[in-house]
Design a protein around this motif. Sequence first.
Motif, PDB file in Angstrom:
ATOM      1  N   VAL A   1      27.096  42.356  42.306  1.00 26.43           N
ATOM      2  CA  VAL A   1      28.077  43.249  42.915  1.00 26.43           C
ATOM      3  C   VAL A   1      27.861  44.623  42.290  1.00 26.43           C
ATOM      4  CG1 VAL A   1      30.521  43.723  43.295  1.00 26.43           C
ATOM      5  CG2 VAL A   1      29.708  41.342  43.169  1.00 26.43           C
ATOM      6  N   ASP A   2      27.450  45.579  43.102  1.00 24.13           N
ATOM      7  CA  ASP A   2      27.254  46.940  42.610  1.00 24.13           C
ATOM      8  C   ASP A   2      28.593  47.596  42.314  1.00 24.13           C
ATOM      9  OD1 ASP A   2      24.500  46.755  42.884  1.00 24.13           O
ATOM     10  OD2 ASP A   2      24.488  47.646  44.888  1.00 24.13           O
ATOM     11  N   GLY A   3      28.565  48.557  41.412  1.00 28.91           N
ATOM     12  CA  GLY A   3      29.766  49.328  41.112  1.00 28.91           C
ATOM     13  C   GLY A   3      30.330  49.940  42.389  1.00 28.91           C
ATOM     14  N   HIS A   4      31.658  49.971  42.494  1.00 32.47           N
ATOM     15  CA  HIS A   4      32.309  50.491  43.697  1.00 32.47           C
ATOM     16  C   HIS A   4      33.743  50.901  43.389  1.00 32.47           C
ATOM     17  CE1 HIS A   4      33.201  46.144  43.540  1.00 32.47           C
ATOM     18  NE2 HIS A   4      34.369  46.476  44.091  1.00 32.47           N
ATOM     19  N   ILE A   5      34.357  51.547  44.339  1.00 31.30           N
ATOM     20  CA  ILE A   5      35.760  51.940  44.232  1.00 31.30           C
ATOM     21  C   ILE A   5      36.589  50.933  45.026  1.00 31.30           C
ATOM     22  CG2 ILE A   5      37.485  53.734  44.701  1.00 31.30           C
ATOM     23  CD1 ILE A   5      35.389  54.638  42.660  1.00 31.30           C
ATOM     24  N   LYS A   6      37.621  50.376  44.390  1.00 27.62           N
ATOM     25  CA  LYS A   6      38.546  49.482  45.088  1.00 27.62           C
ATOM     26  C   LYS A   6      39.961  49.883  44.703  1.00 27.62           C
ATOM     27  CE  LYS A   6      39.689  44.896  46.426  1.00 27.62           C
ATOM     28  NZ  LYS A   6      39.238  43.563  46.667  1.00 27.62           N
ATOM     29  N   ASN A   7      40.773  50.107  45.717  1.00 23.77           N
ATOM     30  CA  ASN A   7      42.168  50.536  45.506  1.00 23.77           C
ATOM     31  C   ASN A   7      42.239  51.762  44.598  1.00 23.77           C
ATOM     32  OD1 ASN A   7      43.044  48.339  47.078  1.00 23.77           O
ATOM     33  ND2 ASN A   7      43.094  47.009  45.282  1.00 23.77           N
ATOM     34  N   GLY A   8      41.287  52.677  44.781  1.00 25.40           N
ATOM     35  CA  GLY A   8      41.289  53.930  44.042  1.00 25.40           C
ATOM     36  C   GLY A   8      40.754  53.846  42.623  1.00 25.40           C
ATOM     37  N   LYS A   9      40.271  52.666  42.212  1.00 30.72           N
ATOM     38  CA  LYS A   9      39.757  52.496  40.851  1.00 30.72           C
ATOM     39  C   LYS A   9      38.293  52.074  40.896  1.00 30.72           C
ATOM     40  CE  LYS A   9      44.057  51.177  38.614  1.00 30.72           C
ATOM     41  NZ  LYS A   9      44.730  50.179  37.809  1.00 30.72           N
ATOM     42  N   TYR A  10      37.543  52.561  39.902  1.00 26.50           N
ATOM     43  CA  TYR A  10      36.139  52.185  39.805  1.00 26.50           C
ATOM     44  C   TYR A  10      36.015  50.771  39.232  1.00 26.50           C
ATOM     45  CZ  TYR A  10      31.215  52.069  38.695  1.00 26.50           C
ATOM     46  OH  TYR A  10      29.902  51.703  38.635  1.00 26.50           O
ATOM     47  N   VAL A  11      35.201  49.944  39.885  1.00 26.19           N
ATOM     48  CA  VAL A  11      34.893  48.593  39.420  1.00 26.19           C
ATOM     49  C   VAL A  11      33.423  48.593  39.029  1.00 26.19           C
ATOM     50  CG1 VAL A  11      34.765  46.155  40.054  1.00 26.19           C
ATOM     51  CG2 VAL A  11      36.605  47.594  40.982  1.00 26.19           C
ATOM     52  N   SER A  12      33.125  48.293  37.771  1.00 28.20           N
ATOM     53  CA  SER A  12      31.744  48.285  37.278  1.00 28.20           C
ATOM     54  C   SER A  12      30.932  47.165  37.929  1.00 28.20           C
ATOM     55  CB  SER A  12      31.723  48.076  35.762  1.00 28.20           C
ATOM     56  OG  SER A  12      32.304  49.171  35.114  1.00 28.20           O
ATOM     57  N   SER A  13      29.620  47.358  37.966  1.00 27.96           N
ATOM     58  CA  SER A  13      28.724  46.323  38.467  1.00 27.96           C
ATOM     59  C   SER A  13      28.928  45.040  37.667  1.00 27.96           C
ATOM     60  CB  SER A  13      27.271  46.770  38.339  1.00 27.96           C
ATOM     61  OG  SER A  13      27.044  47.917  39.128  1.00 27.96           O
ATOM     62  N   HIS A  14      28.859  43.904  38.366  1.00 32.08           N
ATOM     63  CA  HIS A  14      29.056  42.607  37.714  1.00 32.08           C
ATOM     64  C   HIS A  14      28.479  41.509  38.602  1.00 32.08           C
ATOM     65  CE1 HIS A  14      32.606  43.231  40.278  1.00 32.08           C
ATOM     66  NE2 HIS A  14      32.657  41.912  40.382  1.00 32.08           N
ATOM     67  N   LEU A  15      28.649  40.261  38.194  1.00 35.99           N
ATOM     68  CA  LEU A  15      28.160  39.121  38.961  1.00 35.99           C
ATOM     69  C   LEU A  15      29.322  38.283  39.478  1.00 35.99           C
ATOM     70  CD1 LEU A  15      25.343  37.833  36.570  1.00 35.99           C
ATOM     71  CD2 LEU A  15      25.062  39.207  38.637  1.00 35.99           C
ATOM     72  N   HIS A  16      29.108  37.702  40.657  1.00 36.38           N
ATOM     73  CA  HIS A  16      30.009  36.686  41.181  1.00 36.38           C
ATOM     74  C   HIS A  16      29.285  35.356  41.107  1.00 36.38           C
ATOM     75  CE1 HIS A  16      32.745  39.475  43.790  1.00 36.38           C
ATOM     76  NE2 HIS A  16      32.994  39.561  42.504  1.00 36.38           N
ATOM     77  N   MET A  17      29.844  34.425  40.360  1.00 36.21           N
ATOM     78  CA  MET A  17      29.367  33.048  40.326  1.00 36.21           C
ATOM     79  C   MET A  17      30.065  32.379  41.501  1.00 36.21           C
ATOM     80  SD  MET A  17      27.544  32.858  37.568  1.00 36.21           S
ATOM     81  CE  MET A  17      27.302  33.661  36.001  1.00 36.21           C
ATOM     82  N   ASN A  18      29.369  32.282  42.620  1.00 34.60           N
ATOM     83  CA  ASN A  18      30.016  31.904  43.871  1.00 34.60           C
ATOM     84  C   ASN A  18      29.803  30.443  44.237  1.00 34.60           C
ATOM     85  OD1 ASN A  18      31.485  33.079  46.262  1.00 34.60           O
ATOM     86  ND2 ASN A  18      29.805  31.972  47.251  1.00 34.60           N
ATOM     87  N   VAL A  19      30.886  29.822  44.696  1.00 30.93           N
ATOM     88  CA  VAL A  19      30.861  28.459  45.207  1.00 30.93           C
ATOM     89  C   VAL A  19      31.268  28.546  46.676  1.00 30.93           C
ATOM     90  CG1 VAL A  19      31.914  26.176  45.015  1.00 30.93           C
ATOM     91  CG2 VAL A  19      31.416  27.503  42.946  1.00 30.93           C
ATOM     92  N   THR A  20      30.468  27.938  47.548  1.00 33.20           N
ATOM     93  CA  THR A  20      30.694  28.026  48.991  1.00 33.20           C
ATOM     94  C   THR A  20      31.096  26.664  49.549  1.00 33.20           C
ATOM     95  OG1 THR A  20      28.999  29.732  49.127  1.00 33.20           O
ATOM     96  CG2 THR A  20      29.645  28.703  51.194  1.00 33.20           C
ATOM     97  N   TYR A  21      32.044  26.698  50.469  1.00 36.04           N
ATOM     98  CA  TYR A  21      32.517  25.488  51.137  1.00 36.04           C
ATOM     99  C   TYR A  21      32.255  25.592  52.631  1.00 36.04           C
ATOM    100  CZ  TYR A  21      34.667  24.405  46.743  1.00 36.04           C
ATOM    101  OH  TYR A  21      34.850  24.135  45.417  1.00 36.04           O
TER     102      TYR A  21
END
Length: 184
Positions: free
Chosen positions: A114-134
């Motif tokens: 997940v690249d850094g982005h703005i969400k709800n007016g706040k910066y969210v740093s790049s990070h990983l999603h350990m994703n489980v799909t159903y």
Amino acid sequence: MNLLEELKKYKPYNEQEERDKEVMIKFIDTFDDVLTRNNEIAHFTASSWVLNKEGTKVLMIYHNIYDSWSWTGGHTDGEEDLLNVALREVKEETGIKNIKPIKEDIFSIETITVDGHIKNGKYVSSHLHMNVTYLLQASENEELFVKPDENSGVMWVDIDKSIDKSNEPWMKGIYIKLNEKLER
């Protein structure tokens, strides 16, 4: 059954899933806060590949942050029942009320950048999603609605066109994998 047990019993489909399974298990063993966004390195998320009753279409949303058509899903926010998270996210993001698992076991796993982005007016740093799909199922006759703070479109897509709807190269690969797994 808890998440760690579910992951340990999960049978990887390919090399990507084998590696991601190892990483996810190590991650759970190393960190305490794997189910919340408080872990700014990585955290678990749950997604859904939602099929119509005939299995010919998939439900997709136009994700605002990624500027692309994608599956439904979201953060666990501390909840360990990831199937419940996946079901909740479909309802919240699409308006679908009647949705059920085709199977209750994990359908797919993937580590997503997940690249850094703005969400709800706040910066969210790049990070990983350990994703489980159903793998879920819903009626395409139900009324759909947009959740404007997350998406700007919701629609049923012919399953063979689902890959072309995404403009994210890594996600295209995941959707190809999901569709291949359906054919098994």
